[in-house]
Design an enzyme around this catalytic site. Structure first.
Site, PDB file in Angstrom:
ATOM      1  CE1 TYR A 181      -4.343  -1.906   1.110  1.00 29.57           C
ATOM      2  CE2 TYR A 181      -2.418  -3.322   1.899  1.00 29.57           C
ATOM      3  CZ  TYR A 181      -3.799  -3.231   1.578  1.00 29.57           C
ATOM      4  OH  TYR A 181      -4.426  -4.388   1.541  1.00 29.57           O
ATOM      5  CG  HIS A 189      -8.702  -0.959  -2.903  1.00 27.43           C
ATOM      6  ND1 HIS A 189      -9.505  -1.771  -1.951  1.00 27.43           N
ATOM      7  CD2 HIS A 189      -9.778  -0.039  -3.338  1.00 27.43           C
ATOM      8  CE1 HIS A 189     -10.615  -1.560  -2.017  1.00 27.43           C
ATOM      9  NE2 HIS A 189     -10.996  -0.628  -2.742  1.00 27.43           N
ATOM     10  CE  LYS A 236      -5.145  -5.820  -3.905  1.00 27.10           C
ATOM     11  NZ  LYS A 236      -6.250  -5.150  -4.256  1.00 27.10           N
TER      12      LYS A 236
END
Length: 282
Positions: A181, A189, A236
């Site tokens: 993060y 996120h 991601k």
């Protein structure tokens, strides 16, 4: 009219609309049942039409549009005694997080559960490594420390990214080891998902080791594609973090008694991206 009064008015109108619509539908259904009993004809009750109010045709009654000037009297009811709230939440830290706070930031003190005294950094360093080894059976001594200890490998990765300014959290929810993060889970996120892959500098150390490290052996492409697909769906980027374990032939085991051994570990990164033919034809 205050905002609270406007909100209360809208809620009352919405509640009355639902009641009027339900009553109209029930009346149509009762009429269809009466026709079936008397004439034998089957009529499907209509859920819309001139007799069924809708959001476009329904209008609130005058009693709902008028807001009384005087507040309604509150009922004289004694408030029930509330039980005292018990804070059942507690802070949970991984071994890597605890040692980084104690050693890197000097903001955590760990107490020995037997003596209730503060443990030194050397005691913490040794205890965290022994936590990943099989417990000794008396009267046998404690097992020796090893270069491929899971605590060392994961701490190398954790310390590496924390020193670069990232907030590192566990990634078991997304089938990975860590998540990165920028500021923390509260603000945004995670952008990167990391899988730790240990690599032995000397292959003989892996064959003679008593530990079976996860992802130390080559994994199947189906597994890699699954992990990549899961993290691609949640925006991601998957990163394989290779941690090189130093060979036992060139370093003594005594170097594991302090964090100075970390300088002999190295970290390499490989970014994995899912190939999408419709977007990557060029």
């Amino acid at each position: 009219m205050t905002s609270e009064e406007v909100t209360a008015k809208r809620r009352a109108e919405r509640r009355q609309f639902k009641l009027d619509r339900a009553a109209a539908i029930a009346a149509v259904a009762a009429e269809a049942e009466a026709i079936f009993e008397t004439e034998g004809r089957v009529i499907k009750p209509a859920l819309s039409g001139p007799g069924i109010p809708s959001a476009a045709t329904w209008r609130p009654s005058a009693s709902l549009t008028e807001i009384p000037d005087t507040p309604l009297p509150e009922e004289d009811v004694e408030p029930a005694e509330l039980e005292p709230l018990v804070d059942v939440e507690h802070l949970q830290l991984t071994l890597q997080e605890a040692f980084f706070l104690a050693w890197g930031l000097d903001c955590l003190t760990v107490l020995d559960p037997h003596t209730n005294e503060a443990m030194t950094l050397k005691q913490l360093w040794t205890a965290f490594q022994l936590a990943h080894l099989p417990p000794p059976i008396p009267p046998n001594p404690a097992p020796p420390l090893q270069f491929d200890n899971p605590f060392l490998i994961n701490y190398v990765v954790y310390h590496h990214y924390r020193s670069l300014g990232w907030v590192v959290k566990g990634g078991i929810k997304f089938c990975v080891d860590y998540l990165l993060y920028k500021r923390g889970p509260v603000f945004a996120h995670a952008e990167f998902a990391m899988v730790v892959c240990p690599v032995y500098e000397d292959i003989e150390d892996q064959e003679t080791s008593s530990l079976e490290l996860q992802n130390a052996s080559p994994f199947a492409w189906s597994w890699l594609s699954t992990i990549n697909r899961v993290n691609s769906q949640v925006q991601k980027t998957l990163i394989l973090v290779y941690v090189t374990i130093p060979a036992r032939s060139r370093l003594p085991l005594s170097i594991l008694d302090s964090p100075a051994c970390l300088e002999h570990y190295s970290v390499r990164e490989v970014t994995i991206r899912r190939f999408i033919p419709a977007r990557m034809r060029d």
